[in-house]
Design an enzyme around this catalytic site. Structure first.
Site, PDB file in Angstrom:
ATOM      1  N   LYS A  13       9.500  74.583  36.891  1.00 40.20           N
ATOM      2  CA  LYS A  13       9.754  74.686  35.453  1.00 40.20           C
ATOM      3  C   LYS A  13      10.718  73.587  34.983  1.00 40.20           C
ATOM      4  O   LYS A  13      10.453  72.896  34.022  1.00 40.20           O
ATOM      5  CB  LYS A  13      10.371  76.052  35.098  1.00 40.20           C
ATOM      6  CG  LYS A  13       9.509  77.241  35.483  1.00 40.20           C
ATOM      7  CD  LYS A  13      10.154  78.559  35.073  1.00 40.20           C
ATOM      8  CE  LYS A  13      11.473  78.865  35.792  1.00 40.20           C
ATOM      9  NZ  LYS A  13      11.334  79.110  37.244  1.00 40.20           N
ATOM     10  N   ARG A  88      13.005  86.293  30.054  1.00 38.17           N
ATOM     11  CA  ARG A  88      12.774  86.798  31.402  1.00 38.17           C
ATOM     12  C   ARG A  88      12.581  88.314  31.435  1.00 38.17           C
ATOM     13  O   ARG A  88      12.323  88.859  32.503  1.00 38.17           O
ATOM     14  CB  ARG A  88      14.003  86.489  32.253  1.00 38.17           C
ATOM     15  CG  ARG A  88      13.857  85.320  33.204  1.00 38.17           C
ATOM     16  CD  ARG A  88      15.217  85.193  33.871  1.00 38.17           C
ATOM     17  NE  ARG A  88      15.245  84.515  35.116  1.00 38.17           N
ATOM     18  CZ  ARG A  88      15.389  83.206  35.286  1.00 38.17           C
ATOM     19  NH1 ARG A  88      15.432  82.393  34.265  1.00 38.17           N
ATOM     20  NH2 ARG A  88      15.475  82.708  36.498  1.00 38.17           N
ATOM     21  N   ARG A 127      15.572  71.418  47.588  1.00 34.93           N
ATOM     22  CA  ARG A 127      15.929  70.912  46.261  1.00 34.93           C
ATOM     23  C   ARG A 127      17.332  70.312  46.228  1.00 34.93           C
ATOM     24  O   ARG A 127      18.288  70.891  46.726  1.00 34.93           O
ATOM     25  CB  ARG A 127      15.853  72.037  45.235  1.00 34.93           C
ATOM     26  CG  ARG A 127      16.494  71.639  43.909  1.00 34.93           C
ATOM     27  CD  ARG A 127      16.166  72.534  42.786  1.00 34.93           C
ATOM     28  NE  ARG A 127      16.629  73.888  43.009  1.00 34.93           N
ATOM     29  CZ  ARG A 127      16.280  74.911  42.246  1.00 34.93           C
ATOM     30  NH1 ARG A 127      15.431  74.733  41.255  1.00 34.93           N
ATOM     31  NH2 ARG A 127      16.747  76.092  42.490  1.00 34.93           N
ATOM     32  N   ARG A 160      22.310  73.711  44.714  1.00 28.92           N
ATOM     33  CA  ARG A 160      22.822  74.802  43.890  1.00 28.92           C
ATOM     34  C   ARG A 160      23.401  75.918  44.736  1.00 28.92           C
ATOM     35  O   ARG A 160      22.906  76.228  45.798  1.00 28.92           O
ATOM     36  CB  ARG A 160      21.683  75.354  43.016  1.00 28.92           C
ATOM     37  CG  ARG A 160      21.666  74.713  41.648  1.00 28.92           C
ATOM     38  CD  ARG A 160      20.420  74.996  40.879  1.00 28.92           C
ATOM     39  NE  ARG A 160      20.050  76.409  40.835  1.00 28.92           N
ATOM     40  CZ  ARG A 160      19.001  76.860  40.150  1.00 28.92           C
ATOM     41  NH1 ARG A 160      18.247  76.018  39.476  1.00 28.92           N
ATOM     42  NH2 ARG A 160      18.705  78.141  40.136  1.00 28.92           N
ATOM     43  N   ARG A 171      15.966  86.247  44.077  1.00 26.62           N
ATOM     44  CA  ARG A 171      15.501  85.716  42.791  1.00 26.62           C
ATOM     45  C   ARG A 171      13.989  85.868  42.645  1.00 26.62           C
ATOM     46  O   ARG A 171      13.482  86.204  41.575  1.00 26.62           O
ATOM     47  CB  ARG A 171      15.915  84.253  42.634  1.00 26.62           C
ATOM     48  CG  ARG A 171      17.320  84.122  42.061  1.00 26.62           C
ATOM     49  CD  ARG A 171      17.977  82.778  42.311  1.00 26.62           C
ATOM     50  NE  ARG A 171      17.156  81.635  42.058  1.00 26.62           N
ATOM     51  CZ  ARG A 171      17.213  80.496  42.761  1.00 26.62           C
ATOM     52  NH1 ARG A 171      18.063  80.373  43.751  1.00 26.62           N
ATOM     53  NH2 ARG A 171      16.422  79.502  42.466  1.00 26.62           N
TER      54      ARG A 171
HETATM   55  P1  AP5 Z   1      12.361  73.157  39.988  1.00 31.49           P
HETATM   56  O1  AP5 Z   1      11.733  72.355  38.893  1.00 31.49           O
HETATM   57  O2  AP5 Z   1      13.813  73.035  40.192  1.00 31.49           O
HETATM   58  O3  AP5 Z   1      11.902  74.705  39.872  1.00 31.49           O
HETATM   59  P2  AP5 Z   1      12.244  75.824  38.788  1.00 31.49           P
HETATM   60  O4  AP5 Z   1      10.972  76.524  38.480  1.00 31.49           O
HETATM   61  O5  AP5 Z   1      12.985  75.218  37.634  1.00 31.49           O
HETATM   62  O6  AP5 Z   1      13.149  76.785  39.672  1.00 31.49           O
HETATM   63  P3  AP5 Z   1      14.585  77.417  39.466  1.00 31.49           P
HETATM   64  O7  AP5 Z   1      15.104  77.769  40.837  1.00 31.49           O
HETATM   65  O8  AP5 Z   1      15.466  76.544  38.621  1.00 31.49           O
HETATM   66  O9  AP5 Z   1      14.251  78.702  38.712  1.00 31.49           O
HETATM   67  P4  AP5 Z   1      15.096  79.948  38.615  1.00 31.49           P
HETATM   68  O10 AP5 Z   1      14.293  80.675  37.602  1.00 31.49           O
HETATM   69  O11 AP5 Z   1      15.383  80.658  39.872  1.00 31.49           O
HETATM   70  O12 AP5 Z   1      16.541  79.408  38.160  1.00 31.49           O
HETATM   71  P5  AP5 Z   1      17.303  79.426  36.768  1.00 31.49           P
HETATM   72  O13 AP5 Z   1      18.208  78.262  36.741  1.00 31.49           O
HETATM   73  O14 AP5 Z   1      16.363  79.615  35.639  1.00 31.49           O
HETATM   74  O15 AP5 Z   1      11.583  72.783  41.352  1.00 31.49           O
HETATM   75  C1  AP5 Z   1      11.981  73.332  42.595  1.00 31.49           C
HETATM   76  C2  AP5 Z   1      11.836  72.281  43.716  1.00 31.49           C
HETATM   77  O16 AP5 Z   1      10.442  71.966  43.912  1.00 31.49           O
HETATM   78  C3  AP5 Z   1      12.518  70.941  43.396  1.00 31.49           C
HETATM   79  O17 AP5 Z   1      13.111  70.436  44.559  1.00 31.49           O
HETATM   80  C4  AP5 Z   1      11.368  70.042  42.927  1.00 31.49           C
HETATM   81  O18 AP5 Z   1      11.618  68.681  43.220  1.00 31.49           O
HETATM   82  C5  AP5 Z   1      10.192  70.578  43.706  1.00 31.49           C
HETATM   83  N1  AP5 Z   1       8.926  70.504  42.979  1.00 31.49           N
HETATM   84  C6  AP5 Z   1       8.716  70.738  41.645  1.00 31.49           C
HETATM   85  N2  AP5 Z   1       7.418  70.594  41.325  1.00 31.49           N
HETATM   86  C7  AP5 Z   1       6.766  70.257  42.479  1.00 31.49           C
HETATM   87  C8  AP5 Z   1       5.407  69.960  42.775  1.00 31.49           C
HETATM   88  N3  AP5 Z   1       4.448  70.011  41.844  1.00 31.49           N
HETATM   89  N4  AP5 Z   1       5.107  69.672  44.078  1.00 31.49           N
HETATM   90  C9  AP5 Z   1       6.084  69.630  45.029  1.00 31.49           C
HETATM   91  N5  AP5 Z   1       7.382  69.887  44.795  1.00 31.49           N
HETATM   92  C10 AP5 Z   1       7.733  70.198  43.530  1.00 31.49           C
HETATM   93  O19 AP5 Z   1      18.161  80.792  36.877  1.00 31.49           O
HETATM   94  C11 AP5 Z   1      19.260  80.901  37.742  1.00 31.49           C
HETATM   95  C12 AP5 Z   1      19.999  82.217  37.490  1.00 31.49           C
HETATM   96  O20 AP5 Z   1      20.537  82.240  36.150  1.00 31.49           O
HETATM   97  C13 AP5 Z   1      19.142  83.492  37.556  1.00 31.49           C
HETATM   98  O21 AP5 Z   1      19.042  83.960  38.889  1.00 31.49           O
HETATM   99  C14 AP5 Z   1      19.940  84.451  36.650  1.00 31.49           C
HETATM  100  O22 AP5 Z   1      21.057  84.969  37.317  1.00 31.49           O
HETATM  101  C15 AP5 Z   1      20.438  83.533  35.567  1.00 31.49           C
HETATM  102  N6  AP5 Z   1      19.510  83.473  34.436  1.00 31.49           N
HETATM  103  C16 AP5 Z   1      18.840  82.361  33.978  1.00 31.49           C
HETATM  104  N7  AP5 Z   1      18.081  82.646  32.918  1.00 31.49           N
HETATM  105  C17 AP5 Z   1      18.252  83.976  32.668  1.00 31.49           C
HETATM  106  C18 AP5 Z   1      17.705  84.872  31.695  1.00 31.49           C
HETATM  107  N8  AP5 Z   1      16.826  84.438  30.768  1.00 31.49           N
HETATM  108  N9  AP5 Z   1      18.099  86.167  31.735  1.00 31.49           N
HETATM  109  C19 AP5 Z   1      18.980  86.603  32.653  1.00 31.49           C
HETATM  110  N10 AP5 Z   1      19.517  85.812  33.611  1.00 31.49           N
HETATM  111  C20 AP5 Z   1      19.170  84.500  33.623  1.00 31.49           C
END
Ligand code: AP5
Ligand code: ZN
Length: 216
Positions: A13, A88, A127, A160, A171
């Protein structure tokens, strides 16, 4: 142009949202990045969020919704946003509808990046993120030109804090329980577009851009 990028942790994402934001000229609004920014600045909101993020649990809806509302009211969000990581939960989805309709706007598409669970942990484990600009790399799938340095600005790359294997698994589980139901919610409303997220990064981008062009 208001879009949501949905998908499990590690689906790509953040990677895609950054590229789309540049191509479309609209801001990337990532709830996780906003929380990490608060954490870094040690604000009260950041201190509260940390307790949940460290365990891979969701931050409570009222806090999250308030933070996003504030962000969407900024002038740079006037012509639309790419939401990443929000909504979410059903309550967040409903709040988003209300916020957008107050602004006389509505969602153009919900882009769902589909990746099988067994690939997610490999992606998250490799990552590395730029401390300066937030660009995302992968040790194997998208390595930086110089090890440990961002291609864009030479910033230091870090892993991270919530990327330990235990928290990653939690997660993914929390996603399945609390967020995956939103896929059928948006599908029923005719907004969902599914994209195969197991393709290389440029192919995923092309598929997303094509889906957006059809709908806007
Ligand atoms: P990346 O693009 O980083 O993946 P992502 O989908 O963004 O994954 P996240 O881990 O950031 O999602 P998340 O939902 O757990 O974290 P968030 O910060 O939202 O890609 C991942 C890896 O794969 C990278 O190394 C990349 O290079 C590689 N890659 C990408 N595309 C590829 C491809 N096509 N082929 C090969 N490799 C590829 O949330 C973190 C925390 O914040 C949550 O746990 C929660 O506590 C809190 N939080 C955030 N939002 C909310 C909400 N709305 N409500 C409540 N709590 C929340
Ligand atoms: Zn950088």
């Amino acid at each position: 142009l208001d879009l949501i990028l949905m998908g499990p942790p590690g689906a790509g994402k953040g990677t895609q949202a950054k590229i789309l934001s540049q191509r479309l000229g609209i801001p990337h609004v990532a709830s996780g990045d906003l929380f990490r920014d608060h954490l870094h600045r040690q604000t009260p909101l950041g201190q509260l969020a940390r307790q949940y993020m460290d365990r891979g649990e969701l931050v409570p809806d009222d806090v999250t919704i308030g933070m996003i509302r504030e962000r969407l009211e900024q002038p740079d969000c006037r012509d639309g946003v790419i939401l990443d990581g929000f909504p979410r939960t059903p309550a967040q989805a409903q709040a988003l509808d209300e916020m957008l309709s107050e602004m006389g706007r509505s969602l153009v598409a919900v882009l769902y990046i589909r990746v099988r669970e067994e690939l997610l942990l490999r992606r998250l484990a490799g990552r590395w993120t730029c401390r300066t600009c937030g660009a995302v790399y992968h040790i194997e799938f998208n390595p930086p030109r110089v090890p440990g340095r961002c291609d864009l600005d030479g910033g230091t790359l870090y892993q991270r804090e919530d990327d330990t294997e235990e928290v990653q698994r939690r997660r993914i589980q929390v996603y399945q329980e609390q967020t995956a139901p939103l896929v059928s919610f948006y599908r029923d409303r005719g907004l969902l577009v599914e994209v195969d997220g197991e393709q290389p990064i440029p192919e995923v981008t092309a598929a997303l851009l094509q889906a957006i062009e059809i709908r806007r």
